[in-house]
Design a protein around this motif. Sequence first.
Motif, short mmCIF file in Angstrom:
data_model
loop_
_atom_site.label_atom_id
_atom_site.label_comp_id
_atom_site.label_asym_id
_atom_site.label_seq_id
_atom_site.Cartn_x
_atom_site.Cartn_y
_atom_site.Cartn_z
N UNK A 61 29.29 42.51 52.62
CA UNK A 61 28.15 41.84 52.00
C UNK A 61 28.43 40.38 51.64
N UNK A 62 29.64 39.90 51.82
CA UNK A 62 29.96 38.52 51.48
C UNK A 62 30.74 38.39 50.19
N UNK A 63 30.61 39.38 49.30
CA UNK A 63 31.39 39.43 48.06
C UNK A 63 31.52 40.88 47.64
N UNK A 64 32.75 41.26 47.29
CA UNK A 64 33.00 42.65 46.89
C UNK A 64 34.20 42.70 45.95
N UNK A 65 34.34 43.81 45.24
CA UNK A 65 35.49 44.06 44.39
C UNK A 65 36.11 45.38 44.82
N UNK A 66 37.43 45.36 45.06
CA UNK A 66 38.14 46.54 45.57
C UNK A 66 39.44 46.70 44.80
N UNK A 97 42.11 33.64 57.33
CA UNK A 97 41.07 33.05 58.15
C UNK A 97 39.82 32.86 57.30
N UNK A 98 38.71 33.51 57.58
CA UNK A 98 37.49 33.26 56.81
C UNK A 98 37.26 34.25 55.67
N UNK A 99 38.17 35.18 55.45
CA UNK A 99 38.03 36.18 54.39
C UNK A 99 39.04 35.93 53.28
N UNK A 100 38.50 35.76 52.06
CA UNK A 100 39.36 35.42 50.93
C UNK A 100 39.45 36.54 49.91
N UNK A 101 40.48 36.42 49.05
CA UNK A 101 40.68 37.41 48.00
C UNK A 101 41.30 36.75 46.77
N UNK A 102 40.97 37.29 45.61
CA UNK A 102 41.52 36.85 44.34
C UNK A 102 42.00 38.08 43.60
N UNK A 103 43.25 38.09 43.22
CA UNK A 103 43.83 39.22 42.50
C UNK A 103 43.57 39.05 41.00
#
Length: 124
Positions: A61-66, A97-103
């Motif tokens: 969806x463009x933004x998620x929390x996992x 690449x085009x997918x980011x994450x923040x811990x």
Amino acid sequence: MKACPNCGEEVIGREGKKFCSTYCKSNFHYERRKEKQSSLFKKIDKQLKLNRRILKNYNRAGKATVREEVLNSHGFNPNNFTHYWKSKKGEVYLFCYEYGFLSFTDAKGTRKYILITWQQHMEN
């Protein structure tokens, strides 16, 4: 009768000759070197591609929390990323690449990742 280790054909010629032709000799050694060369670059590239595939799968969806353990169970390694982006709030998102994450750690103490997709406004 001796068989060529590359193609299996009969080896004709002097005693001790191992290959049926110079092509087979060259190809045999090339393939062996190729198998042995698991360079650092290849390992990192493989991990980056795996990370990207995992992030893409969980961020449709463009933004998620996992939860962290969900991504890690698929082989995700947060130490391998291509670049980063610092938000106006000072949060540093790491990207594959085009997918980011923040811990981050939620109020219950559970380690989670916020997943985002690279946006045009992030280039500034």
